[in-house]
Design a protein around this motif. Structure first.
Motif, PDB file in Angstrom:
ATOM      1  N   GLN A  79       0.796  -1.057   0.099  1.00  0.00           N
ATOM      2  CA  GLN A  79      -0.085   0.091   0.003  1.00  0.00           C
ATOM      3  C   GLN A  79       0.895   1.375  -0.282  1.00  0.00           C
ATOM      4  O   GLN A  79       1.957   1.283   0.503  1.00  0.00           O
ATOM      5  N   SER A  80       0.368   2.274  -0.588  1.00  0.00           N
ATOM      6  CA  SER A  80       1.041   3.669  -0.560  1.00  0.00           C
ATOM      7  C   SER A  80       0.257   4.293   0.773  1.00  0.00           C
ATOM      8  O   SER A  80      -0.518   4.135   1.128  1.00  0.00           O
ATOM      9  N   VAL A  81       1.320   5.186   1.021  1.00  0.00           N
ATOM     10  CA  VAL A  81       0.988   5.727   2.471  1.00  0.00           C
ATOM     11  C   VAL A  81       0.099   7.030   2.194  1.00  0.00           C
ATOM     12  O   VAL A  81       0.093   7.481   0.833  1.00  0.00           O
ATOM     13  N   GLU A  82      -0.297   7.623   3.123  1.00  0.00           N
ATOM     14  CA  GLU A  82      -1.432   8.920   2.739  1.00  0.00           C
ATOM     15  C   GLU A  82      -0.453  10.017   2.364  1.00  0.00           C
ATOM     16  O   GLU A  82       0.487  10.188   2.955  1.00  0.00           O
ATOM     17  N   GLY A  83      -0.951  10.534   1.396  1.00  0.00           N
ATOM     18  CA  GLY A  83      -0.110  11.822   0.892  1.00  0.00           C
ATOM     19  C   GLY A  83       0.814  11.574  -0.335  1.00  0.00           C
ATOM     20  O   GLY A  83       1.518  12.430  -0.621  1.00  0.00           O
ATOM     21  N   ALA A  84       1.069  10.235  -0.561  1.00  0.00           N
ATOM     22  CA  ALA A  84       1.772   9.676  -1.617  1.00  0.00           C
ATOM     23  C   ALA A  84       1.498  10.401  -3.023  1.00  0.00           C
ATOM     24  O   ALA A  84      -0.133  10.449  -3.170  1.00  0.00           O
ATOM     25  N   PRO A  85       2.139  10.632  -4.115  1.00  0.00           N
ATOM     26  CA  PRO A  85       1.715  11.123  -5.271  1.00  0.00           C
ATOM     27  C   PRO A  85       0.780  10.139  -5.956  1.00  0.00           C
ATOM     28  O   PRO A  85      -0.107  10.785  -6.900  1.00  0.00           O
ATOM     29  N   ARG A  86       0.872   9.036  -5.612  1.00  0.00           N
ATOM     30  CA  ARG A  86      -0.354   7.972  -6.381  1.00  0.00           C
ATOM     31  C   ARG A  86      -0.730   6.941  -5.506  1.00  0.00           C
ATOM     32  O   ARG A  86       0.277   6.643  -4.701  1.00  0.00           O
ATOM     33  N   SER A  87      -1.832   6.278  -5.783  1.00  0.00           N
ATOM     34  CA  SER A  87      -2.093   5.367  -4.562  1.00  0.00           C
ATOM     35  C   SER A  87      -2.082   4.015  -5.251  1.00  0.00           C
ATOM     36  O   SER A  87      -2.379   3.446  -6.399  1.00  0.00           O
ATOM     37  N   VAL A  88      -1.539   3.203  -4.323  1.00  0.00           N
ATOM     38  CA  VAL A  88      -1.396   1.709  -4.803  1.00  0.00           C
ATOM     39  C   VAL A  88      -1.683   0.838  -3.701  1.00  0.00           C
ATOM     40  O   VAL A  88      -1.493   1.246  -2.359  1.00  0.00           O
ATOM     41  N   GLN A  89      -2.462  -0.183  -3.907  1.00  0.00           N
ATOM     42  CA  GLN A  89      -3.112  -0.910  -2.971  1.00  0.00           C
ATOM     43  C   GLN A  89      -3.479  -2.395  -3.641  1.00  0.00           C
ATOM     44  O   GLN A  89      -4.131  -2.494  -4.335  1.00  0.00           O
ATOM     45  N   ARG A  90      -2.515  -3.082  -3.454  1.00  0.00           N
ATOM     46  CA  ARG A  90      -2.431  -4.684  -4.012  1.00  0.00           C
ATOM     47  C   ARG A  90      -2.313  -5.403  -2.824  1.00  0.00           C
ATOM     48  O   ARG A  90      -1.593  -5.228  -1.774  1.00  0.00           O
ATOM     49  N   ALA A  91      -2.836  -6.766  -3.085  1.00  0.00           N
ATOM     50  CA  ALA A  91      -2.573  -7.944  -2.164  1.00  0.00           C
ATOM     51  C   ALA A  91      -2.483  -9.279  -2.961  1.00  0.00           C
ATOM     52  O   ALA A  91      -3.239  -9.211  -3.897  1.00  0.00           O
ATOM     53  N   TRP A  92      -1.739 -10.063  -2.217  1.00  0.00           N
ATOM     54  CA  TRP A  92      -1.488 -11.239  -3.138  1.00  0.00           C
ATOM     55  C   TRP A  92      -1.674 -12.463  -1.906  1.00  0.00           C
ATOM     56  O   TRP A  92      -1.238 -12.322  -0.876  1.00  0.00           O
ATOM     57  N   GLU A  93      -2.356 -13.660  -2.355  1.00  0.00           N
ATOM     58  CA  GLU A  93      -2.253 -14.740  -1.327  1.00  0.00           C
ATOM     59  C   GLU A  93      -1.564 -15.877  -1.798  1.00  0.00           C
ATOM     60  O   GLU A  93      -1.758 -16.202  -3.165  1.00  0.00           O
TER      61      GLU A  93
END
Length: 131
Positions: A79-93
């Protein structure tokens, strides 16, 4: 006419550079999209060997401080932190639990490479004494 380089894993005696992998992903995504699409979303690749799973994720414009990686059992979250220039949110199992002590993360040229070591299953066999 298109020139498409053919890359065989057996031809490498060492791991390919991240720039080579980024070009390979770009070509595979572009050619896969014109041929009806690939089965995997663009932006990441997963490779496996006997002891490790390697996950490469494109995160251009983000620094090390702007990414948060959590591992819980066999689930990896990026995940990208709050305030990052772009949003990333991925998860893998993954199929097996991950050994966090032996795993590494590296960010180079906008490509996050996670080398995740698998936990070796411990034998639960016991021996009984014959009386």
């Amino acid at each position: 006419m298109f020139f498409t380089p053919v890359i065989r894993r057996a031809a490498y005696t060492h791991a390919p550079r991240s720039a080579d992998l980024a070009l390979q992903r770009f070509l595979m995504d572009t050619l896969g999209a014109t041929a009806g699409g690939s089965g995997q979303p663009a932006g990441y690749t997963v490779t496996q060997d006997d002891k490790h799973t390697t996950l490469q994720l494109d995160v251009p414009g983000l620094s090390r401080e702007q990414l948060n990686i959590t591992i819980e059992g066999n689930v990896v979250k990026v995940q990208s932190v709050e305030g990052a220039p772009r949003s990333v949110q991925r998860a893998w199992e993954l199929a097996q639990d991950i050994d966090t002590a032996a795993s590494t993360a590296k960010l180079e040229n906008g490509v996050l490479t996670l080398t995740l070591a698998r936990v070796e299953p411990a034998s639960k066999a016991t021996s009984l004494t014959i009386h």
